[in-house]
Design a protein around this motif. Sequence first.
Motif, PDB file in Angstrom:
ATOM      1  N   GLU A   1       9.372  -3.194  12.374  1.00 14.40           N
ATOM      2  CA  GLU A   1      10.599  -3.964  12.537  1.00 14.40           C
ATOM      3  C   GLU A   1      10.980  -4.631  11.218  1.00 14.40           C
ATOM      4  O   GLU A   1      10.105  -5.024  10.445  1.00 14.40           O
ATOM      5  N   PRO A   2      12.271  -4.792  10.956  1.00 17.91           N
ATOM      6  CA  PRO A   2      12.709  -5.484   9.740  1.00 17.91           C
ATOM      7  C   PRO A   2      12.528  -6.993   9.894  1.00 17.91           C
ATOM      8  O   PRO A   2      13.434  -7.685  10.361  1.00 17.91           O
ATOM      9  N   LEU A   3      11.390  -7.493   9.501  1.00 16.56           N
ATOM     10  CA  LEU A   3      11.094  -8.920   9.656  1.00 16.56           C
ATOM     11  C   LEU A   3      11.976  -9.770   8.742  1.00 16.56           C
ATOM     12  O   LEU A   3      12.273 -10.918   9.057  1.00 16.56           O
ATOM     13  N   THR A   4      12.354  -9.206   7.595  1.00 21.19           N
ATOM     14  CA  THR A   4      13.351  -9.801   6.706  1.00 21.19           C
ATOM     15  C   THR A   4      14.225  -8.651   6.212  1.00 21.19           C
ATOM     16  O   THR A   4      13.959  -7.482   6.514  1.00 21.19           O
ATOM     17  N   ASP A   5      15.222  -8.965   5.417  1.00 22.61           N
ATOM     18  CA  ASP A   5      16.063  -7.893   4.901  1.00 22.61           C
ATOM     19  C   ASP A   5      15.380  -7.098   3.780  1.00 22.61           C
ATOM     20  O   ASP A   5      15.931  -6.126   3.272  1.00 22.61           O
ATOM     21  N   ARG A   6      14.147  -7.505   3.424  1.00 25.69           N
ATOM     22  CA  ARG A   6      13.385  -6.797   2.400  1.00 25.69           C
ATOM     23  C   ARG A   6      12.273  -5.930   2.982  1.00 25.69           C
ATOM     24  O   ARG A   6      11.602  -5.199   2.253  1.00 25.69           O
ATOM     25  N   THR A   7      12.040  -6.031   4.277  1.00 25.06           N
ATOM     26  CA  THR A   7      10.913  -5.335   4.888  1.00 25.06           C
ATOM     27  C   THR A   7      11.065  -3.825   4.794  1.00 25.06           C
ATOM     28  O   THR A   7      12.105  -3.267   5.154  1.00 25.06           O
ATOM     29  N   VAL A   8      10.013  -3.160   4.333  1.00 24.08           N
ATOM     30  CA  VAL A   8       9.979  -1.697   4.315  1.00 24.08           C
ATOM     31  C   VAL A   8       9.631  -1.218   5.719  1.00 24.08           C
ATOM     32  O   VAL A   8       8.592  -1.577   6.271  1.00 24.08           O
ATOM     33  N   THR A   9      10.508  -0.422   6.307  1.00 24.11           N
ATOM     34  CA  THR A   9      10.283   0.079   7.668  1.00 24.11           C
ATOM     35  C   THR A   9      10.258   1.596   7.741  1.00 24.11           C
ATOM     36  O   THR A   9       9.768   2.159   8.715  1.00 24.11           O
ATOM     37  N   SER A  10      10.787   2.286   6.738  1.00 26.70           N
ATOM     38  CA  SER A  10      10.800   3.746   6.738  1.00 26.70           C
ATOM     39  C   SER A  10       9.380   4.285   6.608  1.00 26.70           C
ATOM     40  O   SER A  10       8.638   3.882   5.706  1.00 26.70           O
ATOM     41  N   PRO A  11       8.946   5.215   7.490  1.00 30.26           N
ATOM     42  CA  PRO A  11       7.599   5.800   7.372  1.00 30.26           C
ATOM     43  C   PRO A  11       7.350   6.439   6.009  1.00 30.26           C
ATOM     44  O   PRO A  11       6.255   6.293   5.458  1.00 30.26           O
ATOM     45  N   ASP A  12       8.355   7.114   5.459  1.00 31.44           N
ATOM     46  CA  ASP A  12       8.180   7.741   4.149  1.00 31.44           C
ATOM     47  C   ASP A  12       7.987   6.698   3.058  1.00 31.44           C
ATOM     48  O   ASP A  12       7.134   6.862   2.174  1.00 31.44           O
ATOM     49  N   LYS A  13       8.773   5.628   3.107  1.00 29.50           N
ATOM     50  CA  LYS A  13       8.643   4.579   2.100  1.00 29.50           C
ATOM     51  C   LYS A  13       7.334   3.821   2.280  1.00 29.50           C
ATOM     52  O   LYS A  13       6.676   3.436   1.289  1.00 29.50           O
ATOM     53  N   LEU A  14       6.928   3.605   3.528  1.00 32.91           N
ATOM     54  CA  LEU A  14       5.654   2.940   3.769  1.00 32.91           C
ATOM     55  C   LEU A  14       4.498   3.766   3.211  1.00 32.91           C
ATOM     56  O   LEU A  14       3.571   3.229   2.598  1.00 32.91           O
ATOM     57  N   ARG A  15       4.542   5.078   3.425  1.00 32.01           N
ATOM     58  CA  ARG A  15       3.503   5.935   2.853  1.00 32.01           C
ATOM     59  C   ARG A  15       3.493   5.828   1.330  1.00 32.01           C
ATOM     60  O   ARG A  15       2.429   5.799   0.708  1.00 32.01           O
ATOM     61  N   GLU A  16       4.670   5.735   0.759  1.00 36.10           N
ATOM     62  CA  GLU A  16       4.768   5.638  -0.696  1.00 36.10           C
ATOM     63  C   GLU A  16       4.095   4.365  -1.215  1.00 36.10           C
ATOM     64  O   GLU A  16       3.329   4.405  -2.187  1.00 36.10           O
ATOM     65  N   VAL A  17       4.368   3.223  -0.569  1.00 40.44           N
ATOM     66  CA  VAL A  17       3.781   1.975  -1.061  1.00 40.44           C
ATOM     67  C   VAL A  17       2.285   1.896  -0.735  1.00 40.44           C
ATOM     68  O   VAL A  17       1.508   1.294  -1.494  1.00 40.44           O
ATOM     69  N   ILE A  18       1.876   2.513   0.364  1.00 44.69           N
ATOM     70  CA  ILE A  18       0.449   2.540   0.699  1.00 44.69           C
ATOM     71  C   ILE A  18      -0.298   3.457  -0.262  1.00 44.69           C
ATOM     72  O   ILE A  18      -1.405   3.138  -0.710  1.00 44.69           O
ATOM     73  N   ASP A  19       0.293   4.593  -0.602  1.00 44.49           N
ATOM     74  CA  ASP A  19      -0.311   5.476  -1.602  1.00 44.49           C
ATOM     75  C   ASP A  19      -0.431   4.765  -2.949  1.00 44.49           C
ATOM     76  O   ASP A  19      -1.413   4.945  -3.680  1.00 44.49           O
ATOM     77  N   ALA A  20       0.566   3.945  -3.275  1.00 38.77           N
ATOM     78  CA  ALA A  20       0.516   3.184  -4.525  1.00 38.77           C
ATOM     79  C   ALA A  20      -0.643   2.193  -4.495  1.00 38.77           C
ATOM     80  O   ALA A  20      -1.343   2.006  -5.502  1.00 38.77           O
ATOM     81  N   ALA A  21      -0.858   1.550  -3.341  1.00 38.25           N
ATOM     82  CA  ALA A  21      -1.978   0.622  -3.203  1.00 38.25           C
ATOM     83  C   ALA A  21      -3.300   1.353  -3.367  1.00 38.25           C
ATOM     84  O   ALA A  21      -4.261   0.828  -3.961  1.00 38.25           O
ATOM     85  N   ARG A  22      -3.373   2.569  -2.851  1.00 33.79           N
ATOM     86  CA  ARG A  22      -4.584   3.384  -2.981  1.00 33.79           C
ATOM     87  C   ARG A  22      -4.863   3.707  -4.450  1.00 33.79           C
ATOM     88  O   ARG A  22      -6.005   3.653  -4.914  1.00 33.79           O
ATOM     89  N   THR A  23      -3.813   4.015  -5.185  1.00 32.21           N
ATOM     90  CA  THR A  23      -3.958   4.360  -6.608  1.00 32.21           C
ATOM     91  C   THR A  23      -4.204   3.133  -7.470  1.00 32.21           C
ATOM     92  O   THR A  23      -5.070   3.142  -8.358  1.00 32.21           O
ATOM     93  N   ASP A  24      -3.468   2.063  -7.206  1.00 34.11           N
ATOM     94  CA  ASP A  24      -3.508   0.881  -8.067  1.00 34.11           C
ATOM     95  C   ASP A  24      -4.683  -0.049  -7.779  1.00 34.11           C
ATOM     96  O   ASP A  24      -5.091  -0.831  -8.634  1.00 34.11           O
ATOM     97  N   GLY A  25      -5.196   0.008  -6.552  1.00 29.44           N
ATOM     98  CA  GLY A  25      -6.287  -0.893  -6.189  1.00 29.44           C
ATOM     99  C   GLY A  25      -5.821  -2.263  -5.746  1.00 29.44           C
ATOM    100  O   GLY A  25      -6.620  -3.201  -5.659  1.00 29.44           O
ATOM    101  N   TYR A  26      -4.552  -2.400  -5.450  1.00 31.85           N
ATOM    102  CA  TYR A  26      -4.014  -3.658  -4.926  1.00 31.85           C
ATOM    103  C   TYR A  26      -2.666  -3.372  -4.277  1.00 31.85           C
ATOM    104  O   TYR A  26      -2.092  -2.296  -4.445  1.00 31.85           O
ATOM    105  N   ALA A  27      -2.159  -4.357  -3.526  1.00 35.30           N
ATOM    106  CA  ALA A  27      -0.827  -4.253  -2.922  1.00 35.30           C
ATOM    107  C   ALA A  27      -0.103  -5.574  -3.087  1.00 35.30           C
ATOM    108  O   ALA A  27      -0.727  -6.645  -2.987  1.00 35.30           O
ATOM    109  N   LEU A  28       1.188  -5.510  -3.354  1.00 36.35           N
ATOM    110  CA  LEU A  28       2.015  -6.706  -3.501  1.00 36.35           C
ATOM    111  C   LEU A  28       3.196  -6.601  -2.549  1.00 36.35           C
ATOM    112  O   LEU A  28       3.890  -5.586  -2.525  1.00 36.35           O
TER     113      LEU A  28
END
Length: 260
Positions: free
Chosen positions: A167-194
Amino acid sequence: MAGEASTGTFLQGLDRGLAVIRAFSADAPSLTLSEVARDVGITPATARRILLTLSELGYVRSDGRRFSLTPRVLALGWAYLSSLDFGELAGPFMEELSAKTRESCSIATLDLPDIVYVARVPTSRIMTVALGVGARLPAYATSMGRVLLADLPDDELTAYLSSVEAEPLTDRTVTSPDKLREVIDAARTDGYALVDQELELGLRSIAAPIRNSRGRTIAALNVSAHASRSTPASLRTETLPHLHATATQITTALTHRGHL
């Protein structure tokens, strides 16, 4: 293994069920019925009954031939981690982290579809929701959740992304499955999430994994800051090094206490 009947107070069925769960690993994320029977040392018929029971309970899935664990197994890990009293063990390190960053910090584990707080050191109340040990937040919208999701095998992450109701908890919330996978993959590569104001407007959070001796993520540690006191760049350059150092300290403490 001995016969199926319980002997005294020892339950052979439970022993075998746990052995089947332990048969799966990073090197063997999926197994056939025959492989489970061979690895555990039980008959194919017994392996079939156990796997079907675990499947019915939601701990195992099958594609018709091969079996694999589901994220529900992590609930067993949550029960274990919560029993360690993270507040007592990690508290001193978290207090030091909070003093260095002048911000709140927390530890959480994954219990899909949420994260569950197991320790917290607050400074001032920067969130509208009250957080404490046992509090739950949606994994997709939190920095700790994304760090924890990043450690899931690809098939389990795919299953989560296909089922989660983001759900869009704010107007910045990532809700798209493709975009979520992208940011989660970035966390996997970078070793952190922001996460920048996706959970709540005015709140930024950065998280790093707490890993066991085998390199698997067992929990996540974060620092949360109000947007007026932080920027994404400052969290990465100033806060993240302290975050990684504290996560390493906690891992070392857990290892020395014989918990990892």
